[in-house]
Design a protein around this motif. Structure first.
Motif, PDB file in Angstrom:
ATOM      1  N   GLY A 230     -20.107  22.460  21.640  1.00  0.00           N
ATOM      2  CA  GLY A 230     -19.726  23.857  21.559  1.00  0.00           C
ATOM      3  C   GLY A 230     -19.427  24.303  20.145  1.00  0.00           C
ATOM      4  N   PHE A 231     -18.680  25.400  20.049  1.00  0.00           N
ATOM      5  CA  PHE A 231     -18.293  25.954  18.748  1.00  0.00           C
ATOM      6  C   PHE A 231     -16.787  26.191  18.747  1.00  0.00           C
ATOM      7  CE2 PHE A 231     -19.141  29.595  21.464  1.00  0.00           C
ATOM      8  CZ  PHE A 231     -18.049  30.422  21.227  1.00  0.00           C
ATOM      9  N   ASP A 232     -16.213  26.168  17.562  1.00  0.00           N
ATOM     10  CA  ASP A 232     -14.779  26.371  17.407  1.00  0.00           C
ATOM     11  C   ASP A 232     -14.530  27.773  16.868  1.00  0.00           C
ATOM     12  OD1 ASP A 232     -12.059  26.253  16.914  1.00  0.00           O
ATOM     13  OD2 ASP A 232     -12.120  24.232  16.092  1.00  0.00           O
ATOM     14  N   ASP A 233     -13.844  28.597  17.643  1.00  0.00           N
ATOM     15  CA  ASP A 233     -13.557  29.976  17.209  1.00  0.00           C
ATOM     16  C   ASP A 233     -12.846  30.012  15.864  1.00  0.00           C
ATOM     17  OD1 ASP A 233     -14.393  31.610  19.589  1.00  0.00           O
ATOM     18  OD2 ASP A 233     -12.949  30.305  20.584  1.00  0.00           O
ATOM     19  N   GLU A 234     -12.010  29.007  15.619  1.00  0.00           N
ATOM     20  CA  GLU A 234     -11.224  29.015  14.386  1.00  0.00           C
ATOM     21  C   GLU A 234     -12.068  28.733  13.146  1.00  0.00           C
ATOM     22  OE1 GLU A 234      -7.900  26.434  14.739  1.00  0.00           O
ATOM     23  OE2 GLU A 234      -7.031  27.494  16.464  1.00  0.00           O
ATOM     24  N   HIS A 321     -24.203  32.459   9.764  1.00  0.00           N
ATOM     25  CA  HIS A 321     -23.782  33.836  10.009  1.00  0.00           C
ATOM     26  C   HIS A 321     -24.512  34.845   9.127  1.00  0.00           C
ATOM     27  CE1 HIS A 321     -20.118  33.446  12.685  1.00  0.00           C
ATOM     28  NE2 HIS A 321     -20.446  32.181  12.452  1.00  0.00           N
ATOM     29  N   SER A 322     -25.076  34.406   8.021  1.00  0.00           N
ATOM     30  CA  SER A 322     -25.731  35.347   7.113  1.00  0.00           C
ATOM     31  C   SER A 322     -27.241  35.425   7.310  1.00  0.00           C
ATOM     32  CB  SER A 322     -25.437  34.965   5.654  1.00  0.00           C
ATOM     33  OG  SER A 322     -25.957  33.682   5.356  1.00  0.00           O
ATOM     34  N   ALA A 323     -27.826  34.500   8.061  1.00  0.00           N
ATOM     35  CA  ALA A 323     -29.284  34.476   8.253  1.00  0.00           C
ATOM     36  C   ALA A 323     -29.742  35.642   9.122  1.00  0.00           C
ATOM     37  CB  ALA A 323     -29.705  33.161   8.879  1.00  0.00           C
ATOM     38  N   ILE A 339     -32.275  16.743  25.021  1.00  0.00           N
ATOM     39  CA  ILE A 339     -31.491  16.859  23.795  1.00  0.00           C
ATOM     40  C   ILE A 339     -31.118  18.322  23.554  1.00  0.00           C
ATOM     41  CG2 ILE A 339     -31.461  16.480  21.309  1.00  0.00           C
ATOM     42  CD1 ILE A 339     -31.451  13.927  22.974  1.00  0.00           C
ATOM     43  N   ILE A 340     -29.818  18.573  23.441  1.00  0.00           N
ATOM     44  CA  ILE A 340     -29.326  19.903  23.084  1.00  0.00           C
ATOM     45  C   ILE A 340     -28.599  19.761  21.749  1.00  0.00           C
ATOM     46  CG2 ILE A 340     -27.930  21.876  23.769  1.00  0.00           C
ATOM     47  CD1 ILE A 340     -28.117  20.948  26.639  1.00  0.00           C
ATOM     48  N   PRO A 341     -29.211  20.156  20.651  1.00  0.00           N
ATOM     49  CA  PRO A 341     -28.557  19.989  19.341  1.00  0.00           C
ATOM     50  C   PRO A 341     -27.211  20.696  19.310  1.00  0.00           C
ATOM     51  CG  PRO A 341     -30.867  20.608  19.083  1.00  0.00           C
ATOM     52  CD  PRO A 341     -30.545  20.772  20.528  1.00  0.00           C
ATOM     53  N   GLY A 342     -26.224  20.037  18.709  1.00  0.00           N
ATOM     54  CA  GLY A 342     -24.892  20.617  18.640  1.00  0.00           C
ATOM     55  C   GLY A 342     -24.873  21.962  17.929  1.00  0.00           C
ATOM     56  N   LYS A 343     -25.790  22.148  16.972  1.00  0.00           N
ATOM     57  CA  LYS A 343     -25.781  23.401  16.228  1.00  0.00           C
ATOM     58  C   LYS A 343     -26.168  24.600  17.080  1.00  0.00           C
ATOM     59  CE  LYS A 343     -30.369  22.478  14.240  1.00  0.00           C
ATOM     60  NZ  LYS A 343     -30.305  21.016  14.061  1.00  0.00           N
ATOM     61  N   LEU A 344     -26.802  24.369  18.224  1.00  0.00           N
ATOM     62  CA  LEU A 344     -27.180  25.488  19.092  1.00  0.00           C
ATOM     63  C   LEU A 344     -25.968  26.352  19.417  1.00  0.00           C
ATOM     64  CD1 LEU A 344     -28.906  27.126  21.073  1.00  0.00           C
ATOM     65  CD2 LEU A 344     -28.554  25.320  22.757  1.00  0.00           C
ATOM     66  N   PHE A 345     -24.830  25.740  19.689  1.00  0.00           N
ATOM     67  CA  PHE A 345     -23.660  26.487  20.127  1.00  0.00           C
ATOM     68  C   PHE A 345     -23.006  27.228  18.958  1.00  0.00           C
ATOM     69  CE2 PHE A 345     -24.407  22.811  22.810  1.00  0.00           C
ATOM     70  CZ  PHE A 345     -24.664  23.455  24.016  1.00  0.00           C
ATOM     71  N   GLU A 346     -23.056  26.630  17.780  1.00  0.00           N
ATOM     72  CA  GLU A 346     -22.579  27.353  16.601  1.00  0.00           C
ATOM     73  C   GLU A 346     -23.532  28.499  16.265  1.00  0.00           C
ATOM     74  OE1 GLU A 346     -21.995  24.387  13.594  1.00  0.00           O
ATOM     75  OE2 GLU A 346     -19.991  23.884  14.341  1.00  0.00           O
ATOM     76  N   TYR A 347     -24.828  28.291  16.483  1.00  0.00           N
ATOM     77  CA  TYR A 347     -25.794  29.380  16.333  1.00  0.00           C
ATOM     78  C   TYR A 347     -25.433  30.542  17.256  1.00  0.00           C
ATOM     79  CZ  TYR A 347     -29.468  26.799  13.690  1.00  0.00           C
ATOM     80  OH  TYR A 347     -30.219  26.142  12.734  1.00  0.00           O
ATOM     81  N   LEU A 348     -25.131  30.213  18.517  1.00  0.00           N
ATOM     82  CA  LEU A 348     -24.778  31.260  19.485  1.00  0.00           C
ATOM     83  C   LEU A 348     -23.548  32.034  19.016  1.00  0.00           C
ATOM     84  CD1 LEU A 348     -25.280  29.351  22.861  1.00  0.00           C
ATOM     85  CD2 LEU A 348     -26.750  31.152  21.929  1.00  0.00           C
ATOM     86  N   ALA A 349     -22.562  31.319  18.482  1.00  0.00           N
ATOM     87  CA  ALA A 349     -21.339  31.962  18.013  1.00  0.00           C
ATOM     88  C   ALA A 349     -21.584  32.830  16.786  1.00  0.00           C
ATOM     89  CB  ALA A 349     -20.285  30.903  17.702  1.00  0.00           C
ATOM     90  N   VAL A 408     -20.856  33.994  25.408  1.00  0.00           N
ATOM     91  CA  VAL A 408     -20.932  32.617  24.896  1.00  0.00           C
ATOM     92  C   VAL A 408     -19.587  31.910  24.925  1.00  0.00           C
ATOM     93  CG1 VAL A 408     -22.904  33.175  23.416  1.00  0.00           C
ATOM     94  CG2 VAL A 408     -20.580  33.351  22.489  1.00  0.00           C
ATOM     95  N   ASP A 409     -18.531  32.582  25.389  1.00  0.00           N
ATOM     96  CA  ASP A 409     -17.192  31.988  25.355  1.00  0.00           C
ATOM     97  C   ASP A 409     -17.098  30.690  26.141  1.00  0.00           C
ATOM     98  OD1 ASP A 409     -16.346  34.013  23.764  1.00  0.00           O
ATOM     99  OD2 ASP A 409     -15.260  35.122  25.321  1.00  0.00           O
ATOM    100  N   VAL A 410     -17.973  30.524  27.129  1.00  0.00           N
ATOM    101  CA  VAL A 410     -17.943  29.297  27.928  1.00  0.00           C
ATOM    102  C   VAL A 410     -18.179  28.068  27.053  1.00  0.00           C
ATOM    103  CG1 VAL A 410     -20.419  29.408  28.484  1.00  0.00           C
ATOM    104  CG2 VAL A 410     -18.848  28.238  30.029  1.00  0.00           C
ATOM    105  N   TYR A 411     -18.796  28.263  25.877  1.00  0.00           N
ATOM    106  CA  TYR A 411     -19.101  27.152  24.977  1.00  0.00           C
ATOM    107  C   TYR A 411     -18.075  26.996  23.852  1.00  0.00           C
ATOM    108  CZ  TYR A 411     -23.602  27.526  27.323  1.00  0.00           C
ATOM    109  OH  TYR A 411     -24.600  27.591  28.278  1.00  0.00           O
ATOM    110  N   SER A 412     -16.970  27.725  23.922  1.00  0.00           N
ATOM    111  CA  SER A 412     -15.943  27.530  22.896  1.00  0.00           C
ATOM    112  C   SER A 412     -15.310  26.148  23.075  1.00  0.00           C
ATOM    113  CB  SER A 412     -14.871  28.613  22.986  1.00  0.00           C
ATOM    114  OG  SER A 412     -13.991  28.374  24.064  1.00  0.00           O
ATOM    115  N   ARG A 413     -14.943  25.521  21.981  1.00  0.00           N
ATOM    116  CA  ARG A 413     -14.379  24.171  22.046  1.00  0.00           C
ATOM    117  C   ARG A 413     -13.100  24.143  22.885  1.00  0.00           C
ATOM    118  NH1 ARG A 413     -17.930  20.115  20.325  1.00  0.00           N
ATOM    119  NH2 ARG A 413     -18.902  20.710  18.350  1.00  0.00           N
ATOM    120  N   LYS A 414     -12.311  25.194  22.819  1.00  0.00           N
ATOM    121  CA  LYS A 414     -11.065  25.200  23.580  1.00  0.00           C
ATOM    122  C   LYS A 414     -11.342  25.269  25.078  1.00  0.00           C
ATOM    123  CE  LYS A 414      -6.357  26.804  23.289  1.00  0.00           C
ATOM    124  NZ  LYS A 414      -5.374  27.541  22.471  1.00  0.00           N
TER     125      LYS A 414
END
Length: 427
Positions: A230-234, A321-323, A339-349, A408-414
């Motif tokens: 997932g991704f970390d909101d912080e 975020h700038s791309a 395989i689901i690359p970890g960056k996918l979720f940060e991309y979504l965020a 996408v909140d379902v993929y937040s790390r928390k």
């Protein structure tokens, strides 16, 4: 309050996606009444390091470090580059391998089963068995790869009979590089037997993709849960969009993931659209294979190519975020469907549209569709890919490419850690 012993190899200052899954779980577990205790090597061999991640280790948690005998340290005396690649799971095609690389692969695949950390298993089982007598926990968690760590869990299960959760960040015998390790029949059978024993002796299996879950369910009746990365909101930065039409890929892009279909499309658009070449920027951040760079230059796109190299996690997030568009490239093979690359979720965020290319059947496709985060293409969809890039470019030249707005909140790390904590309490 439950107490969990978490056994993991990748821990700060390790860099790359492998470290972040359990670093983030550890960060948030205490919020859900789980006290983590981390066991990790004192002197590991990390192909990539990112010291900034050390700042994310929660204060006050117990971290146990014990020495590990690392064969990769000896292998570096013969070839640092080959050692770094093999320890990262990066294996060149057979025709491009030197004799030394072939020998190193044979040794890695057949003398170290399941992997080069096998010598850490027995000392760790002995130490942790004694530790747990004085420091009781409610559950043992192992995370692999390296899958040797699951053998630590197996040994502790036999000695303590504590509940054991085995977390597979990647598959074991079906992972893409397994076939490239020059395994003898004996070694291949040994891998399969060890995998079977772990899957059937653990109290619960945790995986990161639905396909891995369905594959494992064919082998075991042990309960299996899927909690993705997932991704970390912080972590989310504030930044402005690039003024160029930037197609950005964050992370390694090596020989086996060379999307020639994409370079062909970009070459055609440069020829057909007057200003496209002036606006286009292909930014590949991280390790990039020589053949990938060559493919881009062969199509006269060299002037559009930017190669920042490996950067820290916080800077990588800023680039996401700038791309204008984010590239997600996966190998065109059946083994990579899970395989689901970890960056996918940060991309979504990051809320920037994702352009993903991979095998025909992939878990990535369904995630993008549900989250409305981008579009997935297989390697036969050249015209559809071209049409999408041209449409995004026209938006770029007009009103601008809008951010995505899916849920996408379902993929937040928390939120994911909440799911993990509920699982821990249920075992």
């Amino acid at each position: 309050m439950k107490k969990a012993l978490i056994i993991c190899y990748y821990w700060p200052p390790a860099g790359g996606p492998g470290v972040q899954r359990w670093l983030k779980f550890v960060k948030y577990l205490i919020d859900f009444d789980v006290e983590p205790v981390v066991y990790t090597p004192e002197n590991p061999h990390y192909p990539i390091q990112d010291s900034s991640l050390e700042n994310e280790i929660p204060k006050g948690i117990e971290i146990i470090k014990k020495p590990i005998l690392e064969p990769y340290g000896l292998a570096k005396l013969f070839s640092k580059e080959s050692t770094r690649q093999i320890s990262s799971g990066i294996i060149k095609p057979n025709a491009k391998q030197s004799f030394l690389q072939k020998l190193m692969l044979f040794v890695r695949g057949n003398l170290f089963v399941p992997d080069a950390r096998i010598w850490w298993v027995k000392p760790s089982v002995n130490f942790l068995s004694s530790y747990l007598k004085k420091n009781p926990v409610d559950i043992i968690i192992t995370s692999g790869p390296p899958h040797s760590l699951h053998l630590i869990g197996l040994g502790l299960k036999k000695q303590t009979n504590l509940p054991w959760l085995a977390d597979f960040r990647d598959p074991w015998t079906t992972i893409g590089y397994q076939k490239k390790l020059r395994l003898t029949n004996w070694a291949a059978k040994k891998h399969a037997n060890l995998e079977f024993e772990v899957l059937n002796k653990a109290d619960h299996i945790l995986v990161t993709s639905p396909t891995t879950q369905s594959d494992f369910e064919k082998t075991t009746s042990t309960p299996i849960s899927c909690i993705t990365n997932g991704f970390d909101d912080e972590d989310m930065p504030k930044t402005s969009l690039d003024t160029t039409f930037t197609l950005a890929h964050i992370g390694s892009l090596l020989e086996d993931r060379n999307p020639k279909i994409l370079w062909d499309v970009l070459q055609e658009l440069v020829t057909e659209l007057p200003e496209f070449s002036k606006d286009l920027k292909i930014e590949l951040t991280g390790r990039v294979g020589t053949s990938v760079i060559d493919s881009i230059k062969e199509r006269d796109l060299g002037d559009n190519l930017s190669l920042p190299g490996y950067i820290g996690h916080s800077e990588a997030l800023q680039k996401q975020h700038s791309a204008q568009l984010l590239l997600l490239i996966e190998v065109d093979s059946q083994e990579t469907e899970a395989i689901i690359p970890g960056k996918l979720f940060e991309y979504l965020a990051a809320r920037r549209p994702i352009l993903a290319i991979g095998p025909k059947h992939s878990d990535i496709d369904s995630i993008l569709e549900k989250s409305e985060g981008g579009v997935y293409f297989n390697y036969q969809q050249k015209q559809e890919l071209k049409k999408l890039i041209q449409a995004k470019y026209e938006l770029f030249k007009g009103t601008g490419i809008p951010s995505t707005i899916g849920i996408v909140d379902v993929y937040s790390r928390k939120n994911l850690t909440k799911d993990l904590a509920q699982l821990i309490y249920s075992i």
